[in-house]
Structure formats: structure tokens, C-alpha cells
Write a protein that holds these residues in place. Sequence first.
Motif, mmCIF file in Angstrom:
data_model
loop_
_atom_site.group_PDB
_atom_site.id
_atom_site.type_symbol
_atom_site.label_atom_id
_atom_site.label_comp_id
_atom_site.label_asym_id
_atom_site.label_seq_id
_atom_site.Cartn_x
_atom_site.Cartn_y
_atom_site.Cartn_z
ATOM 1 N N LEU A 320 77.909 -113.411 -53.802
ATOM 2 C CA LEU A 320 77.340 -113.303 -55.056
ATOM 3 C C LEU A 320 76.768 -114.127 -55.598
ATOM 4 C CD1 LEU A 320 76.633 -111.057 -57.647
ATOM 5 C CD2 LEU A 320 79.101 -111.790 -58.179
ATOM 6 N N PHE A 321 75.630 -114.820 -55.606
ATOM 7 C CA PHE A 321 75.016 -115.966 -56.823
ATOM 8 C C PHE A 321 74.577 -115.494 -58.133
ATOM 9 C CE2 PHE A 321 73.585 -118.692 -52.322
ATOM 10 C CZ PHE A 321 74.074 -118.135 -51.225
ATOM 11 N N ILE A 322 74.110 -116.512 -58.061
ATOM 12 C CA ILE A 322 73.377 -117.036 -59.901
ATOM 13 C C ILE A 322 72.261 -117.286 -59.390
ATOM 14 C CG2 ILE A 322 75.166 -116.536 -61.194
ATOM 15 C CD1 ILE A 322 74.592 -119.603 -61.790
ATOM 16 N N ALA A 323 70.885 -116.901 -60.388
ATOM 17 C CA ALA A 323 69.597 -117.409 -59.600
ATOM 18 C C ALA A 323 68.595 -116.816 -60.555
ATOM 19 C CB ALA A 323 68.887 -116.974 -58.005
ATOM 20 N N ASP A 324 67.433 -118.059 -60.671
ATOM 21 C CA ASP A 324 67.051 -117.312 -62.462
ATOM 22 C C ASP A 324 65.924 -116.300 -61.894
ATOM 23 O OD1 ASP A 324 64.982 -118.983 -60.802
ATOM 24 O OD2 ASP A 324 64.703 -120.778 -62.129
ATOM 25 N N TYR A 325 65.255 -116.559 -60.761
ATOM 26 C CA TYR A 325 64.633 -115.588 -60.456
ATOM 27 C C TYR A 325 65.180 -113.961 -60.751
ATOM 28 C CZ TYR A 325 66.430 -113.555 -55.414
ATOM 29 O OH TYR A 325 66.371 -113.168 -54.492
ATOM 30 N N VAL A 326 65.988 -113.595 -60.764
ATOM 31 C CA VAL A 326 66.533 -112.373 -61.903
ATOM 32 C C VAL A 326 66.653 -112.499 -62.903
ATOM 33 C CG1 VAL A 326 68.436 -110.976 -61.848
ATOM 34 C CG2 VAL A 326 68.272 -112.157 -59.749
ATOM 35 N N LEU A 327 65.519 -111.897 -64.032
ATOM 36 C CA LEU A 327 65.689 -111.196 -64.950
ATOM 37 C C LEU A 327 66.805 -110.607 -65.546
ATOM 38 C CD1 LEU A 327 62.053 -111.733 -65.449
ATOM 39 C CD2 LEU A 327 63.304 -113.420 -65.473
ATOM 40 N N ALA A 334 71.189 -107.791 -62.843
ATOM 41 C CA ALA A 334 72.286 -108.108 -61.562
ATOM 42 C C ALA A 334 71.145 -107.260 -60.498
ATOM 43 C CB ALA A 334 73.135 -107.573 -61.461
ATOM 44 N N ILE A 335 70.724 -107.712 -59.414
ATOM 45 C CA ILE A 335 70.304 -106.927 -58.594
ATOM 46 C C ILE A 335 71.042 -106.686 -57.004
ATOM 47 C CG2 ILE A 335 68.119 -107.471 -58.589
ATOM 48 C CD1 ILE A 335 67.730 -109.463 -56.928
ATOM 49 N N MET A 336 70.665 -106.235 -55.735
ATOM 50 C CA MET A 336 71.310 -106.041 -54.432
ATOM 51 C C MET A 336 70.124 -106.507 -53.508
ATOM 52 S SD MET A 336 71.020 -102.425 -52.223
ATOM 53 C CE MET A 336 69.581 -101.819 -52.613
ATOM 54 N N ALA A 337 69.616 -107.534 -53.106
ATOM 55 C CA ALA A 337 69.798 -108.303 -52.246
ATOM 56 C C ALA A 337 69.459 -107.671 -51.228
ATOM 57 C CB ALA A 337 69.697 -110.028 -52.122
ATOM 58 N N VAL A 338 67.449 -107.202 -50.443
ATOM 59 C CA VAL A 338 67.806 -106.834 -49.367
ATOM 60 C C VAL A 338 66.502 -107.236 -49.055
ATOM 61 C CG1 VAL A 338 67.460 -104.563 -48.171
ATOM 62 C CG2 VAL A 338 68.483 -104.922 -50.026
ATOM 63 N N PRO A 339 66.343 -108.272 -48.432
ATOM 64 C CA PRO A 339 65.767 -109.781 -47.634
ATOM 65 C C PRO A 339 64.582 -109.142 -46.428
ATOM 66 C CG PRO A 339 68.347 -110.363 -46.557
ATOM 67 C CD PRO A 339 68.255 -109.524 -48.203
ATOM 68 N N GLY A 340 65.363 -107.633 -45.760
ATOM 69 C CA GLY A 340 64.250 -107.218 -44.694
ATOM 70 C C GLY A 340 63.270 -106.879 -45.257
ATOM 71 N N GLU A 341 63.682 -106.131 -46.788
ATOM 72 C CA GLU A 341 62.823 -105.180 -47.094
ATOM 73 C C GLU A 341 61.923 -105.820 -48.545
ATOM 74 O OE1 GLU A 341 65.466 -103.730 -45.494
ATOM 75 O OE2 GLU A 341 63.991 -103.161 -44.217
ATOM 76 N N ASP A 342 62.569 -106.978 -49.024
ATOM 77 C CA ASP A 342 61.586 -107.347 -49.965
ATOM 78 C C ASP A 342 61.781 -108.778 -50.380
ATOM 79 O OD1 ASP A 342 62.155 -106.758 -53.618
ATOM 80 O OD2 ASP A 342 61.461 -109.325 -52.523
ATOM 81 N N GLN A 343 60.503 -109.123 -50.392
ATOM 82 C CA GLN A 343 59.563 -110.446 -50.373
ATOM 83 C C GLN A 343 60.666 -111.818 -50.685
ATOM 84 O OE1 GLN A 343 57.710 -111.304 -47.253
ATOM 85 N NE2 GLN A 343 57.891 -113.763 -47.414
ATOM 86 N N ARG A 344 60.829 -111.589 -52.099
ATOM 87 C CA ARG A 344 61.564 -112.533 -52.921
ATOM 88 C C ARG A 344 63.222 -112.807 -51.924
ATOM 89 N NH1 ARG A 344 61.044 -108.355 -57.520
ATOM 90 N NH2 ARG A 344 61.670 -107.947 -55.617
ATOM 91 N N ASP A 345 63.465 -111.614 -51.440
ATOM 92 C CA ASP A 345 64.719 -111.805 -51.185
ATOM 93 C C ASP A 345 64.584 -112.828 -49.849
ATOM 94 O OD1 ASP A 345 65.867 -110.586 -53.469
ATOM 95 O OD2 ASP A 345 66.207 -108.368 -52.467
ATOM 96 N N TRP A 346 64.037 -112.370 -49.048
ATOM 97 C CA TRP A 346 63.865 -112.747 -48.623
ATOM 98 C C TRP A 346 63.001 -113.819 -47.966
ATOM 99 C CZ3 TRP A 346 62.421 -111.616 -42.543
ATOM 100 C CH2 TRP A 346 61.351 -112.253 -42.018
ATOM 101 N N ASP A 347 62.482 -114.683 -49.395
ATOM 102 C CA ASP A 347 62.654 -116.975 -49.673
ATOM 103 C C ASP A 347 63.472 -116.874 -49.754
ATOM 104 O OD1 ASP A 347 59.860 -116.080 -49.031
ATOM 105 O OD2 ASP A 347 59.500 -115.940 -51.233
ATOM 106 N N PHE A 348 64.704 -116.561 -50.828
ATOM 107 C CA PHE A 348 65.623 -116.617 -50.741
ATOM 108 C C PHE A 348 66.958 -117.001 -49.981
ATOM 109 C CE2 PHE A 348 69.787 -116.615 -53.408
ATOM 110 C CZ PHE A 348 69.728 -117.806 -53.604
ATOM 111 N N ALA A 349 67.052 -116.009 -49.150
ATOM 112 C CA ALA A 349 67.730 -115.162 -47.856
ATOM 113 C C ALA A 349 67.263 -116.716 -46.754
ATOM 114 C CB ALA A 349 67.525 -114.499 -47.084
ATOM 115 N N LYS A 350 66.269 -116.962 -46.615
ATOM 116 C CA LYS A 350 65.401 -118.713 -45.658
ATOM 117 C C LYS A 350 65.966 -119.910 -46.759
ATOM 118 C CE LYS A 350 63.913 -116.489 -42.147
ATOM 119 N NZ LYS A 350 64.532 -117.165 -41.043
#
Length: 808
Positions: A320-327, A334-350
Amino acid sequence: MGYDFTSIEAKWQSLWESERTFNVTEDPSLPKYFNVSMYPYPSGDLHMGHLRNYTYVDLLTRYRKMQGFNVLSPMGWDSFGLPAENAAISTGVHPREFTERQIVRMKGQLRRLGAVYDWDREVAVHTPDYYRWDQWLFLKLYERGLAYKKEAPVNWCPKDATVLANEQVVDGACERCATPVERRDLSQWFFKITEYGDRLLEDLAELDEWPDRVRTMQENWIGRSEGCRFSMNVAGTDHSFDVFTTRPDTTFGMTFAVLAPEHPLVEELISGSDVEAEARAYIKAAQRASELERISDGDKSGIFIGHHAINPVNGVEVPLFIADYVLMGYGTGAIMAVPGEDQRDWDFAKRYGLDIIPTVQRPEGWEGEAYPGDGVMINSGFLNGMTKEESIPAAIAWFEERGIGHGTIQFRLHDWLISRQRYWGCPIPMINCSKCGLVPVPESDLPVIHPDVEDYAPKGQSPLAAVASFVNVDCPKCGGPATRETDTMDTFVDSSWYYLRYCDARNDDAIFDPEKVRYWMPVDQYVGGVEHAVLHLLYARFITKVLYDMGMVPVDEPFSRLFTQGMLVKDGAKMSKSKGNVVNPDAYYDRYGADAIRLFELFMGPPTDDAVWSDNGVEGTYRFLDRIWRMGTGEVGTLEDRAENESDREVLADAHRTLKKVTEDIDRFAFNTAVAALMEFSNTLNAYLRSGGRRQTFAEVFDLVTLMLSPMAPHMTHELWELGGHDGILAAERWPAWDPELVKRDVVTMVVQVNGKVRDRLEVDADISASDAETLALGLEKIQSWLEGKDVRKVIARPPNLVNIVVG
RNA sequence: GCCCGGGUGGCGUAACGGGUAGCCGCGGAGGUCUUAAACACCUCUGCCCGAGAGGGCGUGUGGGUUCGAGUCCCACCCCGGGCACCA
């Protein structure tokens, strides 16, 4: 030198006023045309950019009137607001005095342009006559449950101890003292615009005479998305939080979860933990950044806060993270992050070395990163093998069956915060009673007039709070001691309904007479800058819908046709007072007159586009007008009394062709080409006169020119009309009709191409057949030489304009 | 970062449903009128070659579709505006 525009312009301006040419009443026997330009803030002098807008609207007023419409063109002033209050803070001059001075100046400059309005209907929102109805409207919204109070943050400067407008925050700091701005929660009033979110969105479809880009912007602003809200537990704690996702189908691909830094759960989770200090610093930094800064930053940053969330579909614990890209302001924060299908989550995961699990089968040859498209579900338990269309409802059903989530619709649109801790605005008509709570001011006590104050500087609350005689009142309900609301309303409230007040501006008994509104509404043409594409236009639509639901107005959309004009640019920047590049019209009025300025404003480019100011341009339109003047007063060429000949017939036909073009161009807002067409015809007419014109033909043609030019250059044409022996008011004449027989052309120029390149031209009958055109083209000597030694493969004939010969 | 516009002569622009690129105006050159100037009027004015006739090139760049592309499609570059990483 040239025609005497100064006295001519003054003469006709006075006449339109004394004759009340443009004052109107409801007349059911005439078709109505309600023509409104977005009313200005009275900032001081009008500049050439303003005049562009008022010239367009004035042209339309005059043109539609000549077409027989009962045209209502009113004007008003958006006269509450920050600049007058700032001036008051620095100079001590009452904002009312300051504002009313500016209004007088701007009115004078409008008059000098020859812009005509029904001034009987003038509104100025800072007058109690107007703002009492703002207050009335507030009470109606309150009655309907559409106005409510809640805590909301403001920009707070700790040094000045004042609330700052967004505009006064520069790089996260107070514009005056550069102290970093903090957020502070205050209890504030909201209008529940979100309750109208669906209607505001759906009804955009009806607005087919609005620019597409404005509709797109509103659609994006409202931001409706369908999705799923579900709950996740924090492992090893009693805590849980909700997330919103538009892609519940990809839940198996969740490899981490993110809370907004402001999320209420964050405090509990970090308190006393190892990451507390680091997390607090991160949160503080995030709060300082504006939303735009947060989302613009290419590098997505965040902090792992030492806890894990449990993915409900498979029990997997994800960090579980806190991150300012979530408003915090959107969805659940709050979001579930799915980097496989969402580019923002991909960037964060990388960036943080997190797992990426694809849940949708990539298409053959996919080389991108996150894959947002459709495909067969993989790695997804009970969803495997489904398409996106099948798996989204399946996932939602799964959550609903277990009572941990449900399908939902999320709007991006927030409720409208209308409280302002300011003096120069409309007081909110509410009273706080310690016994009865919030009590509305009775309608019979309106208006709540704001008293004069000693000091206009904001102090965390409105300057009104310092006036004891204003604040302390008897509760209207129980008669006990109570206090008034001291905040004033957002000025967007004033501008959300002013066009309705134009229908019945002097009514002291009601906001307006619904019968008068029934006659005039909707606004047939609304003209203003594209910068109002979202806020003002959305709020006005909302308030209109509320009044429609109350049965007060007959339409639920206020503006049937919207025109957004481009801005006027000088020295590479938008012409504005703050940029210091304004061109004041006064010198141009003196040198060239209002008609030349109007014509240049029309001529300089397409109205929707930005246009560049050029000093020489006015010179050009002035020369054109002066030439018309000299032709009309007999100073050009000679006139003969003789029988009609071919050149007479031709110039008359040309006049009718020009009339057709000017009419069609005005109808499609191509004012620049309408002016160009008139200039072109004036060149024709000039040549005609110089070779000796026929008196009768010229008189007929020149009347047409005068009529066509009159909405654009109303003063000079009126004078010419009078000199030509006509009685009456030119502006009340009928717009002429062109003669379809005269407009027809018998002979046209046909081009002949060889392999798409023009090689010759010839005159042909307008009704030539395809085979005749082909034969003529192939027979041309020049064409023959191009065809020599080649095979003619194909001939494309588009009579009467073109023949293309394809050779190989 | 995303979204929406837009790139045409020296300049503002025109070309409205794929069919003559550059209308109109500004600026510039030459001329007429004038003692002179201003005004006005006339002629020329996308670039290159050519004395001319004429030819070649040309609508941000590179491709594509088409008999034909400023206009449609794809990719890219640049400028302007807006913004909301909207999950």
C-alpha cells in the motif's frame, strides 16, 4: 480630408437614441431574436479586443432587425469582484464608486462604436435591485435542498491571515508576501450541481448549434464514468478503504494499491510507524503543490507506508502506497493499481520495481507498455476467457454477491462552492441562530444590503464580519439573538441568470415575469470568449434547469446558439490590461472613425480564430469607406442618362451576386469574407463609374451597397441613405433579396488538366454536357501538344468546371 | 503528461461537400495627376529559370489513398490554448 465621420457618427448615434430605434417590447406578431454578448467586468477602458465582440453582436442586431426580427440586444455589467475590492484595499475608495466610474467610461466607448442596445434593460449586478434576486435564488435553491453547507479548504496565507483566491496564489505562495500558502478548512456554502450532472451531460446533445469543442470540454468536465466501487481490507488491521475503478475486470492484475496523501486513513496507518516522518514530509509537499503541478509531473512519486491491502478476488496481499497522482477529490481517493492495463500504474510500478501481471491478452505484435484495449481475459480466475464486455459485469456481480462492492457511476464534476470571504459580492441571505440553527432570511426582508465598512482587507472572514450592526440580528424564527452569514457569493452566481433579468429588468416585485421570459427565451445567439467554455456556461445551464424545474422558465437550456470568438493578439500575446499591450480605441476613433474600426474588426480574420492587431489595417478599411463615400456623393467618374447596355446589366448582376455572398457569409459568421466581397464589388463599381455609368443603374446598385454595408458601417451608410433622398431610418429598412435570375452565370471558365496539372482554360456555357466538355478539351491546340505521343487512358469530365485527361 | 485547436506569399488572410492555390486588404515597386507633396487613380507584386513565349517548384516535414490532396488517412516537427494522471 475624407468624409466627416466625426459629425456624421455623432448625428446618427443621437438619432438612434432619441428615436429609441433599438428599444423593444414583447410583440407576439413578430419573430423574436434575443442577441446577447457576454457582459463585461467593468475593468476600465474598452480595448480593441472587446470591440471585436461588440462589433459582431451589433452587426447581428442590425442584420436581424433588417430581416424583420424583433431583436432584443441588451447590455449589463458583471460589477462585483476582486479588482474593485483590491482597488478599495489600496486606495480606500469604495468599490461601488470605483465600479460605477468604470461603467460610465465603458458605456461612453460603446456608444462611440455605434453599438446599440436596449439600455432600458441594463443590469448591474452590484445594485440591490439586481442582487436581491441573487439572494432570492439562493433561498429557492436552499428550499429545494440544492444549497448546503460543509467544510471545505481555502488557500490561507498565514502571514497576512487572509483567504486567497487561486489567482492570488503564485507557485504555491501568497502573491503579496511570498509566504507558502496553507490549506485551511472553513464551513462554506455549496450548490448541488452534481444532482444535475446527468442532465447537464445528456442535454449537451440538444445543443447542436454550439461549437463541438465547447461541448467536448463540458463533457470532459462533467466526466461521467461507469465503474465499480469495492472495499479492501488492510492486512493485520481492522481498517478498510473503498476504491473506485472503471476496470473491475482487471482486478486480478492488482499488484499494489494507492491512497491519496490526504486520505483520512493515512494518518492512522502511519502514526507511530517507521515511515511516519518520511510520509509526513511527502504529504506536506503534496499539499503545497497545485493539482495541476501534481498531475503534470512526469515522474510519479510515492511512498510505501508499510502496510498491505488484501485483493478481495484472490486474497493476495499487495503493498500500500501513498502517491500524489491519486487525488482525494476524485472517486474515493484510493485506487487499486493494475500496471498491466493502466499506463500511470505501469510508470509507477517500473519506478518502484513492482510486479506487472497482464490480465488481458495482448494483440499480435503488441509493443506498448500498459495495454488498455480489449481482449480475452487471462490470469484472472473466474474471468478467464471472457471479453472486456462480459467480464466487467461479471466482476461487478461477483462483488455485489459478496456485499463488498457494487456497480456505480462516478462524476468528475464537484458541487459548486459559492462562499467567498469577500466584501464586494452579494451577501448570502442566511442567519445562524444558536437555538434554531441555520435560518433563511425571509423573502420579505430581501435584499440583505451590505453595509459600508472601514477596512476592506480580508481577515480570514469577510470584512462584513467586522460590522456588528450587520452581523447581529434577531432570529426570524424565534426572535432570539442570532448572527448573519458574512460570506458573499461567487460572482458566477450573478452571471448565471442575468440574461433572464434582461427580459424584465425593472421588475421590483419578482425576479422576472415568467410571461416575458416565455416570449424572449431562449437566447438565440450568445457571443463570448472561449475561456468561458466550461464554468460560466455550465453554471448558467444548471441555474436555468433549476428555474425550469420550478416552472419559472419555459426552456431547460438557456442558449440555443453559442458563438465563441478568438482572442485579439498583439506582440505575440493576448491583448489584455494585465499584459500591458492593449490598444485603446480613442485615437482610432479620432483618426478614422467608428465605422472604419468596426470594419477592420470584422475584416481581420475569421471570428473564431485569434487575430493579430495591425495599425495599418484600419487605414485600409478607412480607404474603402472613403471610396464608397466618394462614389455615393458623385465624386467618382460620370453618370449618364442613357438606355441600359451590357455593362449596366453586368454591374447590376454583380451587385446581386455580392448581395447573395454577403448574406450567406453573415449567416455563417464569415464576416471577414463578407467585407472582402464588398471591397471587391467596390472595385468593380469604381471601374464602372470611371468608364461612364448609367444614372438609374447606379442609383439602384448603390442602394444595395448602402443596405448591405449598413450593419457593418451604420453611420456612414445612414448619411449616404439620407443624401440619396431616402426618408426614414436606414436601420429599420428591409434587408434586400437578390434576384436569382441575375445571379445566374451563362458562361464559366473551364480548366483543362493533363494528369492533374492545369494546361489550358476556356470559356464554356454553364450548362455544357460532359461529352461536349470532353470534346472541346481534347480539341484544344495546347492540349494536343501535351498529348503528342501518349495514350489517353481516361478522361474525367466535371462540367462545367474541369476536364482532366489522364495519359500514360 | 493528457486533451483540443492551428501551421498557406514579406504580413493578415481566401479557397464553404477532394476539382483553377493565393480572392480581399496591408506592405512593396513603377507610373499618371501636381510647381511640389498629400490624396486619388492605373499597372505589377508566391519562389526559381527565362529577353519573352513558356516551364519547373510550391499550402510545416515524410509517407499513403485518388484521375486529382491546402482539404482525407498514417507518422513526425513546431506554435497556441485548455487541463482533469479521472483510476
